[in-house]
Design a protein around this motif. Structure first.
Motif, PDB file in Angstrom:
ATOM      1  N   ILE A  61      54.930  46.893  28.651  1.00 29.50           N
ATOM      2  CA  ILE A  61      54.856  48.338  28.426  1.00 29.50           C
ATOM      3  C   ILE A  61      53.589  48.846  29.108  1.00 29.50           C
ATOM      4  CG2 ILE A  61      54.584  50.163  26.700  1.00 29.50           C
ATOM      5  CD1 ILE A  61      56.074  48.421  24.727  1.00 29.50           C
ATOM      6  N   PRO A  62      53.690  49.805  30.031  1.00 26.69           N
ATOM      7  CA  PRO A  62      52.507  50.278  30.757  1.00 26.69           C
ATOM      8  C   PRO A  62      51.538  51.015  29.846  1.00 26.69           C
ATOM      9  CG  PRO A  62      54.382  51.676  31.235  1.00 26.69           C
ATOM     10  CD  PRO A  62      54.911  50.513  30.441  1.00 26.69           C
ATOM     11  N   LEU A  63      50.265  50.982  30.215  1.00 32.99           N
ATOM     12  CA  LEU A  63      49.210  51.562  29.384  1.00 32.99           C
ATOM     13  C   LEU A  63      48.662  52.887  29.907  1.00 32.99           C
ATOM     14  CD1 LEU A  63      47.080  48.383  28.605  1.00 32.99           C
ATOM     15  CD2 LEU A  63      48.486  49.676  27.002  1.00 32.99           C
ATOM     16  N   LYS A  64      48.924  53.200  31.172  1.00 34.92           N
ATOM     17  CA  LYS A  64      48.278  54.375  31.759  1.00 34.92           C
ATOM     18  C   LYS A  64      49.127  54.923  32.897  1.00 34.92           C
ATOM     19  CE  LYS A  64      43.964  55.723  34.082  1.00 34.92           C
ATOM     20  NZ  LYS A  64      42.705  55.213  34.657  1.00 34.92           N
ATOM     21  N   PRO A  65      49.320  56.261  32.950  1.00 36.06           N
ATOM     22  CA  PRO A  65      50.056  56.845  34.078  1.00 36.06           C
ATOM     23  C   PRO A  65      49.346  56.565  35.403  1.00 36.06           C
ATOM     24  CG  PRO A  65      49.874  58.437  32.289  1.00 36.06           C
ATOM     25  CD  PRO A  65      48.974  57.274  31.934  1.00 36.06           C
ATOM     26  N   LEU A  66      50.116  56.266  36.418  1.00 41.00           N
ATOM     27  CA  LEU A  66      49.545  56.056  37.741  1.00 41.00           C
ATOM     28  C   LEU A  66      48.912  57.346  38.260  1.00 41.00           C
ATOM     29  CD1 LEU A  66      52.379  54.001  39.490  1.00 41.00           C
ATOM     30  CD2 LEU A  66      50.151  53.157  38.777  1.00 41.00           C
ATOM     31  N   ASP A  67      47.912  57.194  39.107  1.00 40.54           N
ATOM     32  CA  ASP A  67      47.266  58.353  39.702  1.00 40.54           C
ATOM     33  C   ASP A  67      48.163  59.048  40.719  1.00 40.54           C
ATOM     34  OD1 ASP A  67      44.951  57.943  38.230  1.00 40.54           O
ATOM     35  OD2 ASP A  67      44.051  56.648  39.754  1.00 40.54           O
ATOM     36  N   ARG A  68      49.111  58.303  41.246  1.00 43.19           N
ATOM     37  CA  ARG A  68      50.076  58.887  42.182  1.00 43.19           C
ATOM     38  C   ARG A  68      51.448  58.311  41.904  1.00 43.19           C
ATOM     39  NH1 ARG A  68      49.322  60.423  48.492  1.00 43.19           N
ATOM     40  NH2 ARG A  68      51.464  61.141  48.833  1.00 43.19           N
ATOM     41  N   TRP A  69      52.478  59.158  41.947  1.00 46.27           N
ATOM     42  CA  TRP A  69      53.829  58.723  41.641  1.00 46.27           C
ATOM     43  C   TRP A  69      54.738  58.684  42.862  1.00 46.27           C
ATOM     44  CZ3 TRP A  69      55.381  61.634  36.485  1.00 46.27           C
ATOM     45  CH2 TRP A  69      54.436  61.302  35.492  1.00 46.27           C
ATOM     46  N   ASP A  70      54.286  59.135  44.012  1.00 40.72           N
ATOM     47  CA  ASP A  70      55.148  59.163  45.189  1.00 40.72           C
ATOM     48  C   ASP A  70      54.441  58.511  46.371  1.00 40.72           C
ATOM     49  OD1 ASP A  70      54.206  61.568  47.283  1.00 40.72           O
ATOM     50  OD2 ASP A  70      53.519  61.849  45.221  1.00 40.72           O
ATOM     51  N   ASN A  71      55.212  58.202  47.411  1.00 37.17           N
ATOM     52  CA  ASN A  71      54.638  57.554  48.589  1.00 37.17           C
ATOM     53  C   ASN A  71      54.384  58.538  49.734  1.00 37.17           C
ATOM     54  OD1 ASN A  71      57.227  58.070  49.471  1.00 37.17           O
ATOM     55  ND2 ASN A  71      57.618  56.011  50.276  1.00 37.17           N
ATOM     56  N   GLY A  72      54.542  59.829  49.451  1.00 38.90           N
ATOM     57  CA  GLY A  72      54.292  60.833  50.474  1.00 38.90           C
ATOM     58  C   GLY A  72      55.379  60.900  51.532  1.00 38.90           C
ATOM     59  N   ARG A  73      56.497  60.259  51.258  1.00 37.57           N
ATOM     60  CA  ARG A  73      57.556  60.191  52.269  1.00 37.57           C
ATOM     61  C   ARG A  73      58.951  60.377  51.688  1.00 37.57           C
ATOM     62  NH1 ARG A  73      58.229  55.127  56.557  1.00 37.57           N
ATOM     63  NH2 ARG A  73      59.956  56.008  57.768  1.00 37.57           N
ATOM     64  N   ASP A  74      59.376  59.396  50.873  1.00 40.19           N
ATOM     65  CA  ASP A  74      60.758  59.455  50.396  1.00 40.19           C
ATOM     66  C   ASP A  74      60.978  58.761  49.054  1.00 40.19           C
ATOM     67  OD1 ASP A  74      60.410  56.849  51.212  1.00 40.19           O
ATOM     68  OD2 ASP A  74      61.864  56.929  52.861  1.00 40.19           O
ATOM     69  N   VAL A  75      59.903  58.380  48.370  1.00 42.21           N
ATOM     70  CA  VAL A  75      60.012  57.668  47.094  1.00 42.21           C
ATOM     71  C   VAL A  75      59.167  58.361  46.038  1.00 42.21           C
ATOM     72  CG1 VAL A  75      59.478  55.522  45.852  1.00 42.21           C
ATOM     73  CG2 VAL A  75      60.456  55.418  48.156  1.00 42.21           C
TER      74      VAL A  75
END
Length: 392
Positions: free
Chosen positions: A249-263
């Protein structure tokens, strides 16, 4: 050619798929199936309202939360003006997937392998479950909703390979009759370093069954042994065990959720599990919804930067709640002495009311500023040891 391939068919992926097909997009939902995530199964009324979940999906309605300290003392918190709904993920996740498919999503059963980009465009490569053969899905965009150790996130998004997590484990047992130690309409939350040195244990009713488990980030802890100790302490050792499940179970939201392209990532893959409580179903479904919104915007505009909308929309509404819960976990989960004081603080009626108002509505309650001031002062007094722990 699909507009979006959604990798993962849990609450985040199924919600994203449903929203996208409802907005007129062609969607493939890739899921392994047959996997059941360990989960207490609690969902708030706001989730049911926001995502059209009806009572027939619930296996129980909880009206009390019992907080148990390291010394075994407890405080029962009534859930006023509502309830906490309980679902069993073995039934709830397939329901969400079936709903998305009925709306028009194309279901694909298999395991994600990689994303391939060449002169033919972008393709999601997967291993088909039935045949074991490697196949591909052509797509314009991808949503990674494939869990805390997301293979999509690891390969495509900065920080996706270093997300911190706790390991959670639970056993679904045949529920015993109602007694002094077990109540089919009460959730028990156990704050005890002997069960979990940095998180908590739980006993959540599921109608004819119950979820008994714990989580920890400490690698040396034997999760099965700790759960066995929890069952023994609660008088549940002799109950029939129906299933055993474990997952990160993750503990912290990522600082970025996309790859700036298509994901773009959603749910556990993006790290959106509430600190302190470990609540994930509601936030996963919100994560799926904002990921769908971001993809729809990107498909309309052709601007890859619109994928950033997923994280910004989520944080606009939930950032403060995550910050407060993170601070509470850091303050009170550090030792049994702190856990004892936390349970003592839960005796306070203002704490009880504001906590469950925030849980039910998924926002901090600002209607009673004096109550917030009182809680702040009481919190400080408990943390500094200026007050004695309350006895039951």
């Amino acid at each position: 050619m699909f507009d979006v391939v959604v990798v993962g068919g849990g609450p985040a992926g199924a919600t994203a798929s449903l929203d996208l097909v409802n907005s007129g997009h062609k969607v493939a939902m890739l899921d392994r199936e047959s996997r059941i995530k360990p989960c207490g199964g609690a969902i708030p009324p706001r989730l049911m309202a926001d995502f059209a979940i009806t009572d027939d999906q619930l296996v129980a309605k909880v009206n009390t939360a019992r907080m148990i300290s390291p010394t075994g003392r407890h405080v029962d918190i009534p859930i006023e003006n509502g309830f906490v709904g309980m679902v069993d993920r073995k039934d709830f996740d397939p329901f969400l997937r079936a709903r998305a498919v009925a709306a028009g999503a194309h279901a694909v059963t298999g395991t994600f392998v990689r994303i391939q980009r060449d002169e033919d465009g972008t393709q999601v490569i997967y291993r088909e479950k039935a045949s074991g053969e490697t196949r591909s899905l052509k797509t314009r965009l991808i949503i990674g909703a494939d869990g805390a150790r997301s293979r999509v996130g690891r390969a495509e998004v900065s920080g996706g390979d270093t997300i911190p997590y706790v390991l959670a484990y639970h056993e679904i047992i045949k529920a015993p009759p109602k007694s002094a130690v077990y109540d089919p309409v009460r959730c028990d939350v156990i704050y005890d370093g002997a069960i979990s040195p940095d998180f908590y244990g739980w006993i959540f009713p599921h109608g004819d069954s119950a979820s008994v488990g714990m989580g920890t980030e400490v690698a040396s802890v034997d999760l099965k042994q700790a759960t066995a100790a929890l069952r023994a302490a609660a008088g549940l050792a002799d109950c029939e065990t129906l299933r055993r499940e474990g997952a990160p179970i993750p503990l912290k939201p990522l600082d970025r959720w996309d790859n700036g392209r298509d994901v773009v990532l959603a749910g556990d893959a993006a790290g959106v599990v509430a600190p302190s409580s470990g609540e994930g179903i509601y936030y996963a479904m919100v994560g799926g919804r904002v990921a769908a919104t971001a993809c729809a915007a990107c498909l309309e505009s052709g601007r890859a930067r619109d994928l950033r909308l997923a994280r910004s929309l989520f944080m606009k509404e939930h950032k403060m709640v995550f910050r407060v819960l993170g601070s509470m976990q850091n303050a009170y989960y550090r030792s049994d002495e702190r856990r004892e004081r936390f349970v003592s603080l839960c005796h306070d009626i203002d704490v009880q009311r504001l906590t469950f108002e925030a849980y039910m509505n998924k926002k901090l309650v600002r209607a009673r500023p004096m109550a917030h001031l009182k809680i702040g002062l009481k919190n400080l007094a408990h943390l500094t040891g200026l007050v004695a722990t309350t006895r039951t």
